[in-house]
Design a protein around this motif. Sequence first.
Motif, mmCIF file in Angstrom:
data_model
loop_
_atom_site.group_PDB
_atom_site.id
_atom_site.type_symbol
_atom_site.label_atom_id
_atom_site.label_comp_id
_atom_site.label_asym_id
_atom_site.label_seq_id
_atom_site.Cartn_x
_atom_site.Cartn_y
_atom_site.Cartn_z
ATOM 1 N N ASP A 484 22.257 -19.910 -16.453
ATOM 2 C CA ASP A 484 23.319 -20.332 -17.352
ATOM 3 C C ASP A 484 23.373 -19.441 -18.588
ATOM 4 O OD1 ASP A 484 24.213 -22.475 -15.783
ATOM 5 O OD2 ASP A 484 22.632 -23.785 -16.567
ATOM 6 N N VAL A 485 24.468 -19.509 -19.295
ATOM 7 C CA VAL A 485 24.618 -18.755 -20.539
ATOM 8 C C VAL A 485 23.473 -19.120 -21.488
ATOM 9 C CG1 VAL A 485 26.074 -18.381 -22.567
ATOM 10 C CG2 VAL A 485 27.115 -18.616 -20.303
ATOM 11 N N GLY A 486 22.835 -18.115 -22.054
ATOM 12 C CA GLY A 486 21.726 -18.334 -22.976
ATOM 13 C C GLY A 486 20.363 -18.313 -22.331
ATOM 14 N N ALA A 487 20.291 -18.328 -20.998
ATOM 15 C CA ALA A 487 18.993 -18.272 -20.324
ATOM 16 C C ALA A 487 18.278 -16.972 -20.684
ATOM 17 C CB ALA A 487 19.178 -18.368 -18.818
ATOM 18 N N VAL A 488 16.954 -17.048 -20.835
ATOM 19 C CA VAL A 488 16.146 -15.880 -21.183
ATOM 20 C C VAL A 488 15.219 -15.576 -20.015
ATOM 21 C CG1 VAL A 488 14.495 -14.885 -22.806
ATOM 22 C CG2 VAL A 488 16.257 -16.454 -23.628
ATOM 23 N N VAL A 489 15.229 -14.323 -19.582
ATOM 24 C CA VAL A 489 14.396 -13.910 -18.458
ATOM 25 C C VAL A 489 13.622 -12.654 -18.837
ATOM 26 C CG1 VAL A 489 16.007 -14.866 -16.765
ATOM 27 C CG2 VAL A 489 16.181 -12.442 -17.409
ATOM 28 N N LEU A 499 24.571 -13.579 -20.855
ATOM 29 C CA LEU A 499 25.838 -13.639 -21.579
ATOM 30 C C LEU A 499 26.865 -14.491 -20.843
ATOM 31 C CD1 LEU A 499 26.103 -9.864 -22.550
ATOM 32 C CD2 LEU A 499 25.367 -11.760 -24.013
ATOM 33 N N VAL A 500 26.720 -14.578 -19.529
ATOM 34 C CA VAL A 500 27.614 -15.387 -18.702
ATOM 35 C C VAL A 500 26.768 -16.095 -17.658
ATOM 36 C CG1 VAL A 500 29.582 -13.825 -19.017
ATOM 37 C CG2 VAL A 500 28.040 -13.501 -17.067
ATOM 38 N N ARG A 501 27.338 -17.084 -17.021
ATOM 39 C CA ARG A 501 26.654 -17.740 -15.911
ATOM 40 C C ARG A 501 26.683 -16.797 -14.707
ATOM 41 N NH1 ARG A 501 27.324 -22.257 -12.032
ATOM 42 N NH2 ARG A 501 25.555 -23.684 -12.341
ATOM 43 N N SER A 502 25.518 -16.568 -14.112
ATOM 44 C CA SER A 502 25.484 -15.574 -13.045
ATOM 45 C C SER A 502 24.423 -15.912 -12.020
ATOM 46 C CB SER A 502 25.209 -14.172 -13.616
ATOM 47 O OG SER A 502 23.882 -14.080 -14.099
ATOM 48 N N SER A 503 24.550 -15.290 -10.855
ATOM 49 C CA SER A 503 23.571 -15.410 -9.779
ATOM 50 C C SER A 503 23.543 -14.092 -9.030
ATOM 51 C CB SER A 503 23.941 -16.554 -8.834
ATOM 52 O OG SER A 503 23.009 -16.666 -7.784
ATOM 53 N N GLY A 504 22.365 -13.529 -8.862
ATOM 54 C CA GLY A 504 22.224 -12.297 -8.102
ATOM 55 C C GLY A 504 22.561 -11.029 -8.854
ATOM 56 N N GLU A 505 22.889 -11.123 -10.133
ATOM 57 C CA GLU A 505 23.225 -9.944 -10.927
ATOM 58 C C GLU A 505 22.007 -9.543 -11.754
ATOM 59 O OE1 GLU A 505 27.085 -9.938 -12.883
ATOM 60 O OE2 GLU A 505 27.602 -11.770 -11.802
ATOM 61 N N ALA A 506 21.349 -8.479 -11.361
ATOM 62 C CA ALA A 506 20.079 -8.098 -11.965
ATOM 63 C C ALA A 506 20.262 -7.602 -13.394
ATOM 64 C CB ALA A 506 19.411 -7.015 -11.131
ATOM 65 N N PRO A 507 19.421 -8.059 -14.314
ATOM 66 C CA PRO A 507 19.433 -7.493 -15.666
ATOM 67 C C PRO A 507 19.122 -6.000 -15.610
ATOM 68 C CG PRO A 507 18.143 -9.515 -15.578
ATOM 69 C CD PRO A 507 18.439 -9.142 -14.164
ATOM 70 N N GLY A 508 19.663 -5.276 -16.557
ATOM 71 C CA GLY A 508 19.474 -3.834 -16.578
ATOM 72 C C GLY A 508 20.486 -3.097 -15.736
ATOM 73 N N GLU A 509 21.152 -3.803 -14.827
ATOM 74 C CA GLU A 509 22.174 -3.198 -13.978
ATOM 75 C C GLU A 509 23.545 -3.811 -14.221
ATOM 76 O OE1 GLU A 509 20.896 -3.650 -9.951
ATOM 77 O OE2 GLU A 509 18.864 -2.924 -10.377
ATOM 78 N N ASN A 510 23.589 -4.899 -14.994
ATOM 79 C CA ASN A 510 24.839 -5.615 -15.233
ATOM 80 C C ASN A 510 24.940 -5.959 -16.720
ATOM 81 O OD1 ASN A 510 25.975 -6.308 -12.321
ATOM 82 N ND2 ASN A 510 23.753 -6.638 -12.264
ATOM 83 N N ALA A 511 25.400 -4.995 -17.499
ATOM 84 C CA ALA A 511 25.441 -5.161 -18.952
ATOM 85 C C ALA A 511 26.402 -6.263 -19.379
ATOM 86 C CB ALA A 511 25.837 -3.837 -19.611
ATOM 87 N N ASP A 512 27.402 -6.567 -18.565
ATOM 88 C CA ASP A 512 28.335 -7.633 -18.919
ATOM 89 C C ASP A 512 27.703 -9.011 -18.745
ATOM 90 O OD1 ASP A 512 30.274 -5.775 -19.472
ATOM 91 O OD2 ASP A 512 31.230 -5.915 -17.500
ATOM 92 N N ALA A 513 26.649 -9.086 -17.944
ATOM 93 C CA ALA A 513 26.013 -10.378 -17.665
ATOM 94 C C ALA A 513 24.770 -10.617 -18.505
ATOM 95 C CB ALA A 513 25.658 -10.475 -16.180
#
Length: 544
Positions: A484-489, A499-513
Motif C-alpha cells: 500500500d501507499v506508504g509501505a516501507v521495504v 508512492l502508489v499501491r503496487s504488486s510485482g513492481e521492484a524498487p529500484g526499477e520502478n521510480a513511479d512506484a
Amino acid sequence: MGGAPADGGSTSEAGAPGSGSGNGSGGSTGAAGAAPSEGGEEGFEPTYGRFGEAPESTFTLPSTTSAIYYPDVVMSFPEVDFTTLDRLYIPAGEYKTLLLGNLPERAAERPLVITNRGGQVKVGGQAANYVMSLGGGKNWILTGRYDPVSETGDAEFRGHAEGAYAHSQGSYGFLIDDAFSKEGLSGLSIGGKASDFELDCLEVARAEFAGIVAKTDNDGAATMKNVKVHDVYIHDTGSEGIYFGSTQPQPQHSFENLHVYDNRFLRTGTEAIQIGQQGDGLEVHHNVFGPGAVRWRSAFQAYQDGNVQYGQRYGSGSFHHNVVVGTGDLFVELFPTVVAGDPRSSEDKVSFRDNYFSDTSSGGVYTHADDTGVTIEFLRNAFRGFYFDYDAVYPDAKAPVQVFGVGSSSPNPHVLQGNTADATFPFILYKFPSVTESDNTMAEVPPVEFRDFMLPEVDEDVRKLEWWTPTATLSPDMRAVTYDVGAVVVHRGTLYRALVRSSGEAPGENADAWEKLPAPADDVRLAPGSPHQGLGVRWPPATP
C-alpha cells in the motif's frame, strides 16, 4: 539473486556500504573514512594499546588485485615463524574472495592479530563461490580497529569505535559486502576446527545468506570454545545475522564460552542471532538485535522468522541487557538439546534477564520440552509490541494467548519472575509442574528511543519494514504481495517507500512506484532520557 555491479561490488544506491551517502562519518569504497575530528564522539578520548605495544614481528601478505587465496597459510610462507608472529597484515584493496586456511595454533598470552594495512580491505560483490573464509588455528584475532600503539587498522577507516555510529557504513577497516551477488553466500565463514578466536570492529553487509557463520560441520570432536564477538556491525542480510554452532543432526561439535557483546545486528532476513550446540559459558549481552525476520514472507524455509534462536546442550548460559526488536513468530525460541555423553549437571542454568523485547507478528517466547535438566530463568524482562498478522503468510496461524509458552509437560525447571508485558493476554496461561512464576505483571511498557535509527514510522514498530518480494513464497497459495501507499521495504540493502499501491513492481526499477530513501543512520545506542537505560550497545565503551 542479481549479478554484481561491474566495478566489483560498489553501488550508488542509498544505504549501501561504501556509497558515501552518510553524514560525513561514513566512507566511500576506496576513500577516506571518519577521522575523530569528523565523526568521532566529541570529548571521547580513545584508549589505545588494546593489542599490546608495537609488534616485534610482522608479515604482510603479497599484494594482489583479485583474490587472496591461501588454503594453508603456514605452508605458503615457510620463511615466516607463525609461532611468534605478532601481526599478519592484509594489504588494502578490493578482493573477489579472501581465504586464509590452516591458521596457526597460538598461546593465549600471545595471540596472532590479523588486521588491515594501508587502508580498507573490501571483500565480495563478485559472485564468487565464497566471500571471506578463515579456517583452523587457535588464539587469533581478526580486527579492523585503528590503534596506532598496537599498529592495527588504518586511521582513515575507524568505523564506530570512537563514537561515529551514525552512517558508519563503509568506514570500517574490514568491509565484507557481497552486494547480494550470489544466492546462498555468507559474508564471513569460520571453520576448519578453528577455536579460541576474536572478531572485532568489522562490517558485514548484503550477504544473501548469513552475515557470519562459525562451525565445523559434522565433526563431533571439533569443539569451538573461547570465542569473542564484539563491536561488529552486521546489516541487511538475506538470512541470519550470525549462525554459530550447527543446527543439523548429530554428530556436531559443542560450542563453549561464546561471548557476544556490544554488537549491532540489524535488518536480518531471518534470525538476528542463531546459536546452537551451546555448552558452558555462553554470555550474550549489551547488543541490539533487529529488526529480525524482515524476510518472513519469502525466507529460504518456512518458519525461519524469529529473532533469537538458542540451542543449549549442557552447562550454563546468560542472555542479558540486550535490546531485541522485530520478529515474525517469536522473540526467543529455546531448544534444550540432548546429546549422549554431554557433561550435563543439575546446576546447569540458562538465564534471560533484564532484556527488552518489542514488535512481533505473533508470540513472545517458547521453550521446547526436550529433557536436559537445565533450569530456565526469565527474570525482569520487558515485552511489548504484539501486533498479530502472522496469518498473512500462514493462514492457519492463531493469535497468541500467552506471552511465554512452555513445551507440553516439559520436565526442565522454569523460573519466571519479575517480567513485565504490555499485552492483551496473560504472561503465561498453560503451566506445568516444572514452572514456577511470580511477580509477572501486565502493564504498559514504554518503547526504547534510539539516537538515530531508520525512520520515525519504522522505529515505532519495526515490523512495518519488510524485505520486498513479489510473492509470499512461504504461503501455501504463493499469494502475490501488494504494498500500500506508504509501505516501507528494504530491497538489496536500500530502503524504499511506496508512492502508489503496487504488486510485482521492484524498487529500484520502478521510480513511479517507489521512492528511494536515505541510508539509515543505524545509531542504535539509546538516546539520553530513553526508557530502559543500561540496555543495548554501551557507550562509552566498556573496558576491554
